[in-house]
Design an enzyme around this catalytic site. Structure first.
Site, PDB file in Angstrom:
ATOM      1  N   CYS A  42      42.100  -5.608  65.222  1.00  0.00           N
ATOM      2  CA  CYS A  42      40.723  -5.097  65.305  1.00  0.00           C
ATOM      3  C   CYS A  42      40.409  -4.327  64.021  1.00  0.00           C
ATOM      4  CB  CYS A  42      40.642  -4.176  66.523  1.00  0.00           C
ATOM      5  SG  CYS A  42      39.128  -3.217  66.669  1.00  0.00           S
ATOM      6  N   HIS A  43      39.127  -4.186  63.728  1.00  0.00           N
ATOM      7  CA  HIS A  43      38.765  -3.447  62.509  1.00  0.00           C
ATOM      8  C   HIS A  43      39.279  -2.000  62.557  1.00  0.00           C
ATOM      9  CE1 HIS A  43      36.155  -3.502  58.839  1.00  0.00           C
ATOM     10  NE2 HIS A  43      36.563  -2.256  58.918  1.00  0.00           N
ATOM     11  N   THR A  44      39.416  -1.470  63.761  1.00  0.00           N
ATOM     12  CA  THR A  44      39.897  -0.082  63.867  1.00  0.00           C
ATOM     13  C   THR A  44      41.331   0.056  63.344  1.00  0.00           C
ATOM     14  OG1 THR A  44      38.447   0.199  65.767  1.00  0.00           O
ATOM     15  CG2 THR A  44      40.129   1.883  65.448  1.00  0.00           C
ATOM     16  N   HIS A  64      46.238  -2.338  69.027  1.00  0.00           N
ATOM     17  CA  HIS A  64      45.753  -1.853  70.322  1.00  0.00           C
ATOM     18  C   HIS A  64      45.014  -2.935  71.102  1.00  0.00           C
ATOM     19  CE1 HIS A  64      42.437  -1.393  67.495  1.00  0.00           C
ATOM     20  NE2 HIS A  64      41.616  -1.474  68.546  1.00  0.00           N
ATOM     21  N   GLU A  65      45.290  -4.218  70.753  1.00  0.00           N
ATOM     22  CA  GLU A  65      44.568  -5.315  71.426  1.00  0.00           C
ATOM     23  C   GLU A  65      45.604  -6.339  71.893  1.00  0.00           C
ATOM     24  OE1 GLU A  65      40.225  -6.542  70.009  1.00  0.00           O
ATOM     25  OE2 GLU A  65      41.684  -7.902  69.123  1.00  0.00           O
ATOM     26  N   CYS A  94      43.790   7.645  84.664  1.00  0.00           N
ATOM     27  CA  CYS A  94      44.758   8.306  85.560  1.00  0.00           C
ATOM     28  C   CYS A  94      44.225   8.416  86.979  1.00  0.00           C
ATOM     29  CB  CYS A  94      45.105   9.697  85.027  1.00  0.00           C
ATOM     30  SG  CYS A  94      43.797  10.935  85.263  1.00  0.00           S
ATOM     31  N   CYS A  97      42.053  12.994  86.731  1.00  0.00           N
ATOM     32  CA  CYS A  97      41.493  14.063  85.881  1.00  0.00           C
ATOM     33  C   CYS A  97      39.985  14.219  86.156  1.00  0.00           C
ATOM     34  CB  CYS A  97      41.754  13.789  84.397  1.00  0.00           C
ATOM     35  SG  CYS A  97      40.740  12.472  83.684  1.00  0.00           S
ATOM     36  N   CYS A 100      38.014  11.153  84.969  1.00  0.00           N
ATOM     37  CA  CYS A 100      38.118   9.976  85.835  1.00  0.00           C
ATOM     38  C   CYS A 100      37.330  10.185  87.135  1.00  0.00           C
ATOM     39  CB  CYS A 100      39.579   9.697  86.185  1.00  0.00           C
ATOM     40  SG  CYS A 100      40.478   8.840  84.867  1.00  0.00           S
ATOM     41  N   CYS A 108      39.139   8.951  80.256  1.00  0.00           N
ATOM     42  CA  CYS A 108      40.234   9.708  80.873  1.00  0.00           C
ATOM     43  C   CYS A 108      40.883  10.593  79.810  1.00  0.00           C
ATOM     44  CB  CYS A 108      41.271   8.730  81.424  1.00  0.00           C
ATOM     45  SG  CYS A 108      42.784   9.515  82.015  1.00  0.00           S
ATOM     46  N   ARG A 112      45.154  12.167  76.417  1.00  0.00           N
ATOM     47  CA  ARG A 112      44.434  11.933  75.164  1.00  0.00           C
ATOM     48  C   ARG A 112      44.949  12.816  74.014  1.00  0.00           C
ATOM     49  NH1 ARG A 112      43.041  10.902  71.126  1.00  0.00           N
ATOM     50  NH2 ARG A 112      41.106  10.074  70.250  1.00  0.00           N
ATOM     51  N   CYS A 171      40.507  -4.810  73.600  1.00  0.00           N
ATOM     52  CA  CYS A 171      39.561  -3.997  72.825  1.00  0.00           C
ATOM     53  C   CYS A 171      38.248  -4.744  72.585  1.00  0.00           C
ATOM     54  CB  CYS A 171      40.140  -3.523  71.486  1.00  0.00           C
ATOM     55  SG  CYS A 171      38.948  -2.449  70.636  1.00  0.00           S
ATOM     56  N   ARG A 366      38.597 -12.936  64.960  1.00  0.00           N
ATOM     57  CA  ARG A 366      39.834 -12.320  65.416  1.00  0.00           C
ATOM     58  C   ARG A 366      41.022 -13.216  65.038  1.00  0.00           C
ATOM     59  NH1 ARG A 366      37.859  -7.769  65.825  1.00  0.00           N
ATOM     60  NH2 ARG A 366      38.126  -6.440  67.652  1.00  0.00           N
TER      61      ARG A 366
HETATM   62  P1  NAD Z   1      34.626  -6.670  61.770  1.00  0.00           P
HETATM   63  O1  NAD Z   1      35.092  -6.220  60.453  1.00  0.00           O
HETATM   64  O2  NAD Z   1      35.257  -7.893  62.359  1.00  0.00           O
HETATM   65  O3  NAD Z   1      33.047  -6.942  61.729  1.00  0.00           O
HETATM   66  C1  NAD Z   1      32.140  -6.112  61.080  1.00  0.00           C
HETATM   67  C2  NAD Z   1      30.904  -6.930  60.746  1.00  0.00           C
HETATM   68  O4  NAD Z   1      29.935  -6.047  60.162  1.00  0.00           O
HETATM   69  C3  NAD Z   1      31.152  -8.054  59.736  1.00  0.00           C
HETATM   70  O5  NAD Z   1      30.604  -9.262  60.200  1.00  0.00           O
HETATM   71  C4  NAD Z   1      30.421  -7.564  58.478  1.00  0.00           C
HETATM   72  O6  NAD Z   1      29.913  -8.619  57.683  1.00  0.00           O
HETATM   73  C5  NAD Z   1      29.312  -6.726  59.095  1.00  0.00           C
HETATM   74  N1  NAD Z   1      28.726  -5.740  58.185  1.00  0.00           N
HETATM   75  C6  NAD Z   1      29.384  -4.955  57.279  1.00  0.00           C
HETATM   76  N2  NAD Z   1      28.498  -4.165  56.630  1.00  0.00           N
HETATM   77  C7  NAD Z   1      27.276  -4.479  57.130  1.00  0.00           C
HETATM   78  C8  NAD Z   1      25.963  -3.995  56.849  1.00  0.00           C
HETATM   79  N3  NAD Z   1      25.738  -3.051  55.937  1.00  0.00           N
HETATM   80  N4  NAD Z   1      24.934  -4.524  57.533  1.00  0.00           N
HETATM   81  C9  NAD Z   1      25.154  -5.500  58.463  1.00  0.00           C
HETATM   82  N5  NAD Z   1      26.370  -5.977  58.770  1.00  0.00           N
HETATM   83  C10 NAD Z   1      27.420  -5.469  58.110  1.00  0.00           C
HETATM   84  O7  NAD Z   1      34.783  -5.436  62.757  1.00  0.00           O
HETATM   85  P2  NAD Z   1      34.949  -5.361  64.361  1.00  0.00           P
HETATM   86  O8  NAD Z   1      36.379  -5.549  64.722  1.00  0.00           O
HETATM   87  O9  NAD Z   1      33.905  -6.186  65.018  1.00  0.00           O
HETATM   88  O10 NAD Z   1      34.629  -3.790  64.574  1.00  0.00           O
HETATM   89  C11 NAD Z   1      33.343  -3.297  64.282  1.00  0.00           C
HETATM   90  C12 NAD Z   1      33.306  -1.785  64.369  1.00  0.00           C
HETATM   91  O11 NAD Z   1      33.500  -1.367  65.723  1.00  0.00           O
HETATM   92  C13 NAD Z   1      34.408  -1.087  63.564  1.00  0.00           C
HETATM   93  O12 NAD Z   1      33.876   0.118  63.052  1.00  0.00           O
HETATM   94  C14 NAD Z   1      35.454  -0.764  64.625  1.00  0.00           C
HETATM   95  O13 NAD Z   1      36.278   0.294  64.220  1.00  0.00           O
HETATM   96  C15 NAD Z   1      34.554  -0.406  65.777  1.00  0.00           C
HETATM   97  N6  NAD Z   1      35.118  -0.490  67.126  1.00  0.00           N
HETATM   98  C16 NAD Z   1      34.729   0.461  68.022  1.00  0.00           C
HETATM   99  C17 NAD Z   1      35.147   0.388  69.340  1.00  0.00           C
HETATM  100  C18 NAD Z   1      34.702   1.409  70.338  1.00  0.00           C
HETATM  101  O14 NAD Z   1      35.241   1.436  71.446  1.00  0.00           O
HETATM  102  N7  NAD Z   1      33.729   2.238  70.028  1.00  0.00           N
HETATM  103  C19 NAD Z   1      36.011  -0.645  69.738  1.00  0.00           C
HETATM  104  C20 NAD Z   1      36.380  -1.593  68.793  1.00  0.00           C
HETATM  105  C21 NAD Z   1      35.930  -1.515  67.489  1.00  0.00           C
HETATM  106  N1  AHE Z   2      40.395   8.560  65.799  1.00  0.00           N
HETATM  107  C1  AHE Z   2      39.033   8.526  65.312  1.00  0.00           C
HETATM  108  C2  AHE Z   2      38.067   7.865  66.239  1.00  0.00           C
HETATM  109  C3  AHE Z   2      38.411   6.437  66.525  1.00  0.00           C
HETATM  110  C4  AHE Z   2      37.544   5.964  67.645  1.00  0.00           C
HETATM  111  O1  AHE Z   2      36.365   6.316  67.750  1.00  0.00           O
HETATM  112  N2  AHE Z   2      38.105   5.136  68.491  1.00  0.00           N
HETATM  113  C5  AHE Z   2      37.349   4.502  69.562  1.00  0.00           C
HETATM  114  C6  AHE Z   2      38.013   3.212  69.861  1.00  0.00           C
HETATM  115  S1  AHE Z   2      37.995   2.111  68.518  1.00  0.00           S
HETATM  116  C7  AHE Z   2      38.828   0.806  69.145  1.00  0.00           C
HETATM  117  O2  AHE Z   2      38.846  -0.189  68.248  1.00  0.00           O
HETATM  118  C8  AHE Z   2      37.404   5.284  70.864  1.00  0.00           C
HETATM  119  O3  AHE Z   2      37.477   4.783  71.952  1.00  0.00           O
HETATM  120  N3  AHE Z   2      37.319   6.538  70.798  1.00  0.00           N
HETATM  121  C9  AHE Z   2      37.422   7.381  71.940  1.00  0.00           C
HETATM  122  C10 AHE Z   2      38.731   8.104  71.930  1.00  0.00           C
HETATM  123  O4  AHE Z   2      39.018   8.820  72.866  1.00  0.00           O
HETATM  124  O5  AHE Z   2      39.475   7.910  70.952  1.00  0.00           O
HETATM  125  C11 AHE Z   2      38.548   9.907  64.907  1.00  0.00           C
HETATM  126  O6  AHE Z   2      37.438   9.991  64.362  1.00  0.00           O
HETATM  127  O7  AHE Z   2      39.314  10.872  65.099  1.00  0.00           O
HETATM  128 ZN    ZN Z   3      39.661  -2.066  68.562  1.00  0.00          ZN
END
Ligand code: NAD
Ligand code: AHE
Ligand code: ZN
Length: 371
Positions: A42-44, A64-65, A94, A97, A100, A108, A112, A171, A366
């Site tokens: 994943c991008h994360t 994480h996936e 859990c 908590c 939850c 949860c 954490r 994820c 992916r």
């Molecule tokens: P990825 O790298 O596969 O995809 C990102 C996409 O964004 C690409 O297609 C890229 O071309 C596009 N992009 C980049 N800059 C851009 C811009 N300025 N305007 C428009 N499009 C643009 O990433 P991913 O795996 O899909 O993850 C995306 C984001 O979500 C990451 O920041 C990741 O860390 C986050 N994420 C968050 C959670 C969550 O639970 N909140 C879960 C998973 C991933």
């Molecule tokens: N550790 C970072 C934040 C990272 C973050 O926001 N993680 C998301 C999941 S990304 C999955 O690809 C998330 O779920 N956050 C909630 C949590 O509890 O972590 C920071 O900024 O410290």
């Molecule tokens: Zn992820």
């Protein structure tokens, strides 16, 4: 007693992962040893490896996936047995908590704090290399053949589900769909804008289709992503590079005043602002999914909120993993979640750095790593 495990170790920020044999200790009380069969990237994972994650710790085992099989259980584990198929959860459940029990969040907090420090709930690590500790990551560390995960961070899934596909529900795919259905609660006929078409944004399209959104506008600077987006049901395709004006203005004009819902799936704080400001006055809601680096902040004119737009965030799509993930697996098995569409590459653990390269080059959605 410990076992040997092939793992991709992040020894330092911004350095390629190194495939080495690490030692993995037996699971302790409330813990489970899982043999990882496959994991997505994943991008994360790339974000943390880049050094931008305030919680990034090195050396650590990222990932994480994943999808795997229970190899051994620690004392007191009751909900799982050896041979069960599982998806590790970076958001535990859990069921005890305050979070939850609130009925308001999936976040949860039982473990954490230690998870964020790269440690198991008892404050120690199960991984080591040449006698030196290696830290866990997001409570999952799926870039290892064997990993130790708390029982409350494992969703049990049917054995028939292919682990090298449903791992993506750990994820990306769940996050995108869940953000639309659980966090935004998009309703039938709504208009939606999705910024960023990686695994998360593409999954948000699936969620928007499930919710019967009438218009699904997708925005990406890489037009190569539009074909898959169209296949999944996107209706309008916007490349910000084709316009001189701010992209929020383009979308507001396209939609007679703005969209009902928008989703930021990139992790770019300027785009987060655009995603909010392309929402309709009076009711438009924007959900931040993308993760931004240390020190970055979002901004907008407060007037945007005063005049009825709403800013939200979503982690793991608001999904409670142990309870709800089996239903996502079930939907994938029925073909309602087309996981194959997301899997652009498959490769062995030894090639994992190529998966990061492909992601950075915009050539993959992916990559699934097979152990
Ligand atoms: P990825 O790298 O596969 O995809 C990102 C996409 O964004 C690409 O297609 C890229 O071309 C596009 N992009 C980049 N800059 C851009 C811009 N300025 N305007 C428009 N499009 C643009 O990433 P991913 O795996 O899909 O993850 C995306 C984001 O979500 C990451 O920041 C990741 O860390 C986050 N994420 C968050 C959670 C969550 O639970 N909140 C879960 C998973 C991933
Ligand atoms: N550790 C970072 C934040 C990272 C973050 O926001 N993680 C998301 C999941 S990304 C999955 O690809 C998330 O779920 N956050 C909630 C949590 O509890 O972590 C920071 O900024 O410290
Ligand atoms: Zn992820």
């Amino acid at each position: 007693m410990s076992i040997k495990s092939r793992a991709a170790v992040a020894f330092a920020a911004n350095e390629p992962l190194q495939i080495v044999e690490v030692d993995v200790e037996a699971p302790k009380k409330g813990e489970v040893l899982v043999r990882i069969v496959a994991t997505g990237v994943c991008h994360t994972d790339a974000f943390t490896l880049s050094g931008d994650d305030p919680e990034g710790i090195f050396p650590s085992i990222l990932g994480h996936e994943g999808g795997g099989i229970v190899e051994a259980i620690g004392e007191g584990v009751t909900s799982l047995e050896v041979g069960d198929h599982v998806i590790p959860l970076y958001t535990a459940e859990c069921r005890e908590c305050k979070f939850c029990k609130s009925g308001k969040t999936n976040l949860c907090q039982a473990i954490r704090a230690t998870q964020g420090k790269g440690l198991m709930p008892d404050g120690t690590t199960r991984f080591s290399y040449k006698g030196q500790p290696i830290y866990h990551y997001m409570g999952t560390s799926t870039f290892s053949e064997y990993t130790v995960v708390p029982e409350i961070s494992l969703a049990k899934i049917p054995k028939e589900a292919p682990l090298d596909k449903v791992c993506l529900l750990g994820c990306g795919v769940t996050t995108g769909i869940g953000a639309v259905l659980n966090t935004a609660k998009v309703e039938e006929g709504a208009s939606v804008a999705i910024f960023g078409l990686g695994g998360i944004g593409l999954a948000a399209i699936i969620g928007a289709k499930m919710a019967k959104a009438s218009r699904i506008i997708v925005i990406d600077i890489n037009p190569a992503k539009f074909e898959i987006a169209k296949e999944l049901g996107a209706t309008d395709f916007v490349n910000p590079k084709d316009y001189d004006e701010p992209i929020q203005d383009v979308i507001v004009e396209l939609t007679d005043g703005g969209v009902d819902y928008s989703f930021e799936c990139v992790g770019n704080v300027k785009l987060m602002r655009a995603a909010l400001e392309c929402c309709h006055k009076g009711w438009g809601e924007s959900v931040i999914i993308g993760v931004a680096g240390a020190g970055q902040e979002i901004s907008t004119r407060p007037f945007q909120l005063v005049t009825g737009r709403v800013w939200r965030g979503s982690a793991f799509g608001g999904v409670k993993g142990r309870t709800e993930l089996p239903s996502y697996v079930n939907k994938a098995q029925k073909g309602e979640i087309p996981l194959d569409t997301f899997i652009t590459h498959n490769m062995p653990l030894e090639d994992i750095n190529k998966a990061f390269d492909l992601m950075h080059e915009g050539k993959s959605i992916r990559t699934v790593i097979h152990f």
